[in-house]
Motif scaffolding. Structure first.
Motif, mmCIF file in Angstrom:
data_model
loop_
_atom_site.group_PDB
_atom_site.id
_atom_site.type_symbol
_atom_site.label_atom_id
_atom_site.label_comp_id
_atom_site.label_asym_id
_atom_site.label_seq_id
_atom_site.Cartn_x
_atom_site.Cartn_y
_atom_site.Cartn_z
ATOM 1 N N ASN A 64 -10.600 0.145 6.059
ATOM 2 C CA ASN A 64 -10.377 -0.251 4.668
ATOM 3 C C ASN A 64 -10.630 -1.757 4.582
ATOM 4 N N ARG A 103 -10.949 -3.683 2.146
ATOM 5 C CA ARG A 103 -10.129 -4.405 1.172
ATOM 6 C C ARG A 103 -8.842 -4.934 1.822
ATOM 7 N N ILE A 114 -9.839 -7.873 4.084
ATOM 8 C CA ILE A 114 -10.096 -9.090 3.305
ATOM 9 C C ILE A 114 -8.774 -9.727 2.861
ATOM 10 N N ALA A 115 -7.860 -8.887 2.361
ATOM 11 C CA ALA A 115 -6.547 -9.400 1.935
ATOM 12 C C ALA A 115 -5.819 -10.061 3.100
ATOM 13 N N ALA A 168 -4.548 -6.631 -5.921
ATOM 14 C CA ALA A 168 -5.566 -7.089 -6.868
ATOM 15 C C ALA A 168 -6.941 -6.507 -6.558
ATOM 16 N N ILE A 169 -7.255 -6.287 -5.280
ATOM 17 C CA ILE A 169 -8.613 -5.837 -4.926
ATOM 18 C C ILE A 169 -8.666 -4.380 -4.480
ATOM 19 N N ALA A 170 -7.508 -3.726 -4.325
ATOM 20 C CA ALA A 170 -7.502 -2.327 -3.868
ATOM 21 C C ALA A 170 -8.020 -1.393 -4.958
ATOM 22 N N LYS A 171 -8.468 -0.225 -4.542
ATOM 23 C CA LYS A 171 -8.916 0.799 -5.488
ATOM 24 C C LYS A 171 -7.716 1.405 -6.187
ATOM 25 N N HIS A 172 -7.752 1.434 -7.507
ATOM 26 C CA HIS A 172 -6.640 1.999 -8.271
ATOM 27 C C HIS A 172 -7.076 3.289 -8.946
ATOM 28 N N ILE A 200 -2.725 -10.098 -3.159
ATOM 29 C CA ILE A 200 -4.189 -10.042 -3.001
ATOM 30 C C ILE A 200 -4.640 -8.609 -2.785
ATOM 31 N N TYR A 201 -3.909 -7.873 -1.952
ATOM 32 C CA TYR A 201 -4.302 -6.494 -1.694
ATOM 33 C C TYR A 201 -4.234 -5.651 -2.959
ATOM 34 N N ASP A 250 0.829 -1.203 0.000
ATOM 35 C CA ASP A 250 0.000 0.000 0.000
ATOM 36 C C ASP A 250 0.869 1.260 0.000
#
Length: 505
Positions: free
Chosen positions: A439, A441, A444-445, A483-487, A480-481, A409
């Motif tokens: 957060n 996301r 979950i990661a 892949a699912i984080a907001k970009h 994983i983070y 992150d």
């Protein structure tokens, strides 16, 4: 005549005006106090030497010696052990610099740093996991040090054996006296804050290096000026290289706690150069010295009588001169306290302060965490394989995924851009508010990668990968983070100097 309906700005109530004057940056008392605040650049005192002495103490801990000596029992010879430690040292040097730079730039402790990835409320998860591991090991390490002190007392005053034969809650009267004495000494040191810890580490570092070097030299002389480079049939080929890489990976895993919250110390660092230099002399060079001492002690003892020592304390116990034995034992106590303060006391203090910032400061949190370390009766934990393996081992396995998520992150997603004041704001528009302060996301990661890490750590089917569990868990958490984080978001780099406090401790 009708008066026009003209809207006028609402006048702020006197209390609101006073609040803005007292808190112009809109900081929340549930997130900010003097201990959690960023440190000002001016007044930082942790130099390269300060960072170096952290490692001068921690690398030479009794647990590390037991681990490195254990590599002989796995079939590695002297040069192979040095290679394994060197491999681990290079990896550690890189990881600790990445982690240390975060603290040096922002000036914030680990629980606040965790808010960047997990949110202002979600950060309680990594902080409490790290703190729980540390407070348990604080108690255990204090107990192990008290065992050494009991031996010292009996050597000086054999009559004390009369109060060493009873049992109350798992310890003799002498055991309680020694444990509580060491426990109280650590609480006194911590009560004076991080600056006192820095001074103690600076004092202890040279003492430990001299003592361990002298013990190795003494063993070398006892062995006639030569040592055995292996304690049996050394491994060769692919099996040897796998053991070397596995030993190096496990060496990094030992520091899984420290690479996570190294910012607790580097937030007081003078500059990035001081972090790099301190890490360079304290990790690769110091670990090389550590490896040489391990090989000399173990190889000399094996040459003398064909046995393998388990710890430097075995060497100390064999010293024929009582005065020298006491001096060496005292040095081991100095070492254990130094390691305990840095590795197992600071983290739970900041975790508790982060949990109750309105009510706790560094000193109060230190007393509470120390009291918890006493009340859990740590000798019972240490004597319970299930607790060590499943509870503490399980929590330790999760530290890899936490590291991967936080690093991904900070360095990959945000490119080291941090809005430091927003770390202390509860506004829904704040950078780190996410969803109700969490957060999800990142959570979950962590949950997914933690399950994988626990399976690797405890499943016999993956025993061949267990040495690399920290790296796999860390990499999996990061992937994983990401892949699912907001970009695609823009991140601002906002200094925290305006809300910073002088690093008085």
């Amino acid at each position: 005549m009708t008066t026009p309906n003209v809207s006028t700005p609402r006048l702020k109530a006197p209390a609101e005006v006073a609040s803005l004057e007292l808190n112009p940056h809109d900081l929340s008392a549930t997130l900010y106090n003097n201990d959690l605040a960023p440190t000002t650049r001016k007044g930082r005192t942790w130099s390269s030497y300060s960072i170096f002495t952290l490692w001068a103490n921690d690398v030479h801990s009794l647990g590390n010696y037991a681990f490195a000596i254990g590599l002989f029992a796995l079939g590695l010879g002297g040069w192979q052990i040095l290679l394994a430690l060197g491999f681990g040292a290079i990896l550690l040097f890189a990881l600790l610099n990445f982690s240390g730079f975060m603290g040096e730039k922002t000036g914030v402790p680990f629980p606040v740093m965790s808010r960047i990835a997990f949110g202002i409320r979600g950060a309680q998860i990594p902080a409490l996991i790290r703190g729980a591991v540390a407070v348990a090991w604080f108690g255990i390490q204090t107990y192990l040090a008290s065992v050494v002190l009991v031996v010292m007392v009996l050597a000086v005053a054999p009559g004390a054996a009369a109060i060493n034969s009873n049992n109350f809650l798992g310890l003799s009267t002498l055991g309680w006296i020694c444990f509580v004495s060491l426990w109280a000494i650590q609480l006194v040191i911590v009560s004076y804050g991080m600056e006192m810890i820095r001074k103690y580490e600076a004092f202890a570092g040279p003492v430990i290096l001299f003592t361990m070097g002298a013990l190795a030299l003494w063993m070398f002389i006892q062995a006639g000026g030569s040592i055995a480079w292996s304690t049996g049939e050394a491994k060769t080929g692919a099996d040897m290289w796998l053991s070397i890489l596995g030993g190096g990976a496990l060496w990094v895993s030992i520091y899984a706690t420290f690479v996570l919250n190294f910012c607790d110390f580097t937030r007081n660092a003078i500059s990035k150069k001081s972090v790099v230099r301190g890490n360079f002399f304290g990790i690769p060079l110091n670990m090389l010295l550590f490896g040489v001492i391990v090989v000399m002690m173990t190889g000399a003892q094996f040459k003398i009588d064909g046995t393998i020592i388990t710890s430097p304390s075995d060497v100390v116990e064999s010293i024929p001169n009582v005065f020298l034995l006491l001096a060496a034992s005292t040095a081991l106590l100095v070492l254990t306290i130094a390691v305990n303060l840095m590795a197992n006391f600071v983290a739970p203090i900041y975790a508790l302060t982060n949990l109750f910032p309105k009510h706790l400061n560094f000193r109060r949190a230190g007393i509470i965490s120390g009291t918890i370390g006493l009340l859990i009766l740590p000798w019972n934990l240490y004597n319970s394989p299930a607790v060590i393996t499943y509870f503490l081992g399980g929590l330790g396995a999760i530290l890899g995924p936490l590291f991967g998520i936080i690093m991904a992150d900070y360095w990959i997603m945000r490119r080291a851009k941090v809005n430091i004041p927003d770390l202390y704001r509860t506004s829904p528009t704040g950078t780190y508010f996410f969803t109700r302060g969490v957060n999800f996301r990142a959570v979950i990661a962590l949950a997914v990668s933690a399950v994988a890490a626990l399976v690797l750590a405890f499943s016999p089917a993956f025993a061949h990968l267990s040495s690399f569990a920290w790296f796999i868990g860390s990499g999996l958490g990061a992937v994983i983070y990401l892949a699912i984080a907001k970009h695609g978001q823009e991140y601002k780099d906002v200094s925290g100097e305006e809300i910073a406090v002088a690093p008085t401790h």
